[in-house]
Motif scaffolding. Structure first.
Motif, PDB file in Angstrom:
ATOM      1  N   LEU A 137      36.156 -15.641  13.492  1.00  0.00           N
ATOM      2  CA  LEU A 137      34.727 -15.466  13.209  1.00  0.00           C
ATOM      3  C   LEU A 137      33.911 -15.421  14.499  1.00  0.00           C
ATOM      4  N   ARG A 138      34.319 -16.193  15.495  1.00  0.00           N
ATOM      5  CA  ARG A 138      33.619 -16.154  16.788  1.00  0.00           C
ATOM      6  C   ARG A 138      33.830 -14.815  17.476  1.00  0.00           C
ATOM      7  N   ALA A 139      35.045 -14.292  17.409  1.00  0.00           N
ATOM      8  CA  ALA A 139      35.343 -13.004  18.045  1.00  0.00           C
ATOM      9  C   ALA A 139      34.526 -11.873  17.419  1.00  0.00           C
ATOM     10  N   ALA A 140      34.175 -12.016  16.138  1.00  0.00           N
ATOM     11  CA  ALA A 140      33.372 -11.011  15.443  1.00  0.00           C
ATOM     12  C   ALA A 140      31.876 -11.283  15.590  1.00  0.00           C
ATOM     13  N   ASN A 141      31.502 -12.281  16.394  1.00  0.00           N
ATOM     14  CA  ASN A 141      30.099 -12.662  16.628  1.00  0.00           C
ATOM     15  C   ASN A 141      29.375 -13.098  15.360  1.00  0.00           C
ATOM     16  N   ILE A 142      30.104 -13.688  14.436  1.00  0.00           N
ATOM     17  CA  ILE A 142      29.494 -14.205  13.214  1.00  0.00           C
ATOM     18  C   ILE A 142      29.164 -15.683  13.392  1.00  0.00           C
ATOM     19  N   VAL A 143      29.981 -16.382  14.177  1.00  0.00           N
ATOM     20  CA  VAL A 143      29.847 -17.823  14.368  1.00  0.00           C
ATOM     21  C   VAL A 143      29.681 -18.142  15.849  1.00  0.00           C
ATOM     22  N   GLU A 144      28.862 -19.153  16.127  1.00  0.00           N
ATOM     23  CA  GLU A 144      28.674 -19.661  17.489  1.00  0.00           C
ATOM     24  C   GLU A 144      29.156 -21.106  17.536  1.00  0.00           C
ATOM     25  N   ALA A 145      29.566 -21.550  18.712  1.00  0.00           N
ATOM     26  CA  ALA A 145      30.036 -22.928  18.892  1.00  0.00           C
ATOM     27  C   ALA A 145      29.148 -23.655  19.881  1.00  0.00           C
ATOM     28  N   ARG A 146      29.004 -24.950  19.641  1.00  0.00           N
ATOM     29  CA  ARG A 146      28.236 -25.820  20.541  1.00  0.00           C
ATOM     30  C   ARG A 146      29.040 -27.106  20.725  1.00  0.00           C
ATOM     31  N   ARG A 147      29.325 -27.457  21.973  1.00  0.00           N
ATOM     32  CA  ARG A 147      30.099 -28.656  22.258  1.00  0.00           C
ATOM     33  C   ARG A 147      29.159 -29.836  22.485  1.00  0.00           C
ATOM     34  N   GLU A 148      29.531 -30.966  21.881  1.00  0.00           N
ATOM     35  CA  GLU A 148      28.807 -32.220  22.086  1.00  0.00           C
ATOM     36  C   GLU A 148      29.850 -33.312  22.276  1.00  0.00           C
ATOM     37  N   GLY A 149      30.089 -33.677  23.522  1.00  0.00           N
ATOM     38  CA  GLY A 149      31.148 -34.634  23.824  1.00  0.00           C
ATOM     39  C   GLY A 149      32.506 -34.023  23.482  1.00  0.00           C
ATOM     40  N   THR A 150      33.263 -34.735  22.651  1.00  0.00           N
ATOM     41  CA  THR A 150      34.581 -34.221  22.260  1.00  0.00           C
ATOM     42  C   THR A 150      34.523 -33.337  21.022  1.00  0.00           C
ATOM     43  N   TRP A 151      33.370 -33.247  20.396  1.00  0.00           N
ATOM     44  CA  TRP A 151      33.241 -32.492  19.150  1.00  0.00           C
ATOM     45  C   TRP A 151      32.652 -31.115  19.398  1.00  0.00           C
ATOM     46  N   VAL A 152      33.102 -30.158  18.610  1.00  0.00           N
ATOM     47  CA  VAL A 152      32.564 -28.803  18.670  1.00  0.00           C
ATOM     48  C   VAL A 152      31.924 -28.521  17.317  1.00  0.00           C
ATOM     49  N   TYR A 153      30.673 -28.099  17.351  1.00  0.00           N
ATOM     50  CA  TYR A 153      29.934 -27.798  16.137  1.00  0.00           C
ATOM     51  C   TYR A 153      29.759 -26.291  16.015  1.00  0.00           C
ATOM     52  N   TYR A 154      29.892 -25.796  14.809  1.00  0.00           N
ATOM     53  CA  TYR A 154      29.816 -24.363  14.551  1.00  0.00           C
ATOM     54  C   TYR A 154      28.621 -24.054  13.669  1.00  0.00           C
ATOM     55  N   SER A 155      28.029 -22.898  13.931  1.00  0.00           N
ATOM     56  CA  SER A 155      26.913 -22.422  13.113  1.00  0.00           C
ATOM     57  C   SER A 155      26.983 -20.904  13.076  1.00  0.00           C
ATOM     58  N   LEU A 156      26.256 -20.317  12.143  1.00  0.00           N
ATOM     59  CA  LEU A 156      26.188 -18.864  12.104  1.00  0.00           C
ATOM     60  C   LEU A 156      25.432 -18.384  13.329  1.00  0.00           C
ATOM     61  N   SER A 157      25.855 -17.289  13.868  1.00  0.00           N
ATOM     62  CA  SER A 157      25.220 -16.702  15.035  1.00  0.00           C
ATOM     63  C   SER A 157      23.767 -16.359  14.715  1.00  0.00           C
ATOM     64  N   ASN A 158      22.873 -16.615  15.646  1.00  0.00           N
ATOM     65  CA  ASN A 158      21.469 -16.249  15.458  1.00  0.00           C
ATOM     66  C   ASN A 158      21.343 -14.754  15.203  1.00  0.00           C
ATOM     67  N   GLN A 159      22.210 -13.994  15.838  1.00  0.00           N
ATOM     68  CA  GLN A 159      22.188 -12.543  15.734  1.00  0.00           C
ATOM     69  C   GLN A 159      22.513 -12.056  14.320  1.00  0.00           C
ATOM     70  N   THR A 160      23.398 -12.750  13.624  1.00  0.00           N
ATOM     71  CA  THR A 160      23.842 -12.270  12.313  1.00  0.00           C
ATOM     72  C   THR A 160      23.447 -13.176  11.154  1.00  0.00           C
ATOM     73  N   HIS A 161      22.830 -14.315  11.425  1.00  0.00           N
ATOM     74  CA  HIS A 161      22.567 -15.298  10.371  1.00  0.00           C
ATOM     75  C   HIS A 161      21.836 -14.709   9.172  1.00  0.00           C
ATOM     76  N   GLU A 162      20.716 -14.061   9.413  1.00  0.00           N
ATOM     77  CA  GLU A 162      19.906 -13.528   8.314  1.00  0.00           C
ATOM     78  C   GLU A 162      20.666 -12.463   7.518  1.00  0.00           C
ATOM     79  N   ILE A 163      21.367 -11.587   8.218  1.00  0.00           N
ATOM     80  CA  ILE A 163      22.118 -10.524   7.551  1.00  0.00           C
ATOM     81  C   ILE A 163      23.235 -11.110   6.703  1.00  0.00           C
ATOM     82  N   VAL A 164      24.024 -12.010   7.298  1.00  0.00           N
ATOM     83  CA  VAL A 164      25.158 -12.597   6.586  1.00  0.00           C
ATOM     84  C   VAL A 164      24.666 -13.417   5.401  1.00  0.00           C
ATOM     85  N   GLU A 165      23.636 -14.217   5.607  1.00  0.00           N
ATOM     86  CA  GLU A 165      23.122 -15.064   4.540  1.00  0.00           C
ATOM     87  C   GLU A 165      22.641 -14.241   3.347  1.00  0.00           C
ATOM     88  N   SER A 166      21.865 -13.203   3.582  1.00  0.00           N
ATOM     89  CA  SER A 166      21.341 -12.408   2.466  1.00  0.00           C
ATOM     90  C   SER A 166      22.440 -11.613   1.773  1.00  0.00           C
TER      91      SER A 166
END
Length: 121
Positions: free
Chosen positions: A60-89
């Protein structure tokens, strides 16, 4: 009418549909519509192993659908700002059209039930 294939770049669209063509990845995206999640949250909600979930997130990251954010040892994932609205609708429309809302809501219910604010710690 388009004069050549170069007039329309469908590669990003093709990558997105290919990435969403897997049940696990589709379920992950449906959960991420509700907000940012850690791999451990996705494991519990989907009942899958960490390596399996991480592999699907990589696609999903390679397709630019998901972005990752590291916080300490944990990695959090969210929909890419670029595709969020399109994917959600589009996901909402497709879920209704195919009657998939109930099963995807079950994933979200397991997520809420098993993952409190300190679930990853």
């Amino acid at each position: 009418m388009l004069s050549s294939a170069s007039d329309l770049d469908v590669r990003p669209l093709s990558l997105m549909f290919r990435a969403l063509g897997d049940e696990t990845r589709l379920r992950i995206v449906a959960l991420l519509v509700h907000g940012e999640l850690c791999v451990c949250h996705l494991e519990k909600a989907l009942g899958l192993s960490q390596p399996h979930v991480s592999r699907q997130l990589g696609i999903l990251r390679a397709a630019n659908i998901v972005e990752a954010r590291r916080e300490g040892t944990w990695v959090y994932y969210s929909l890419s700002n670029q595709t969020h609205e399109i994917v959600e609708s589009q996901l909402g429309a497709l879920m209704k059209a195919f009657g998939a809302e109930r099963s995807l809501r079950a994933d979200h219910g397991r997520l809420r039930k098993s993952c409190g604010p300190n679930a990853c710690k």
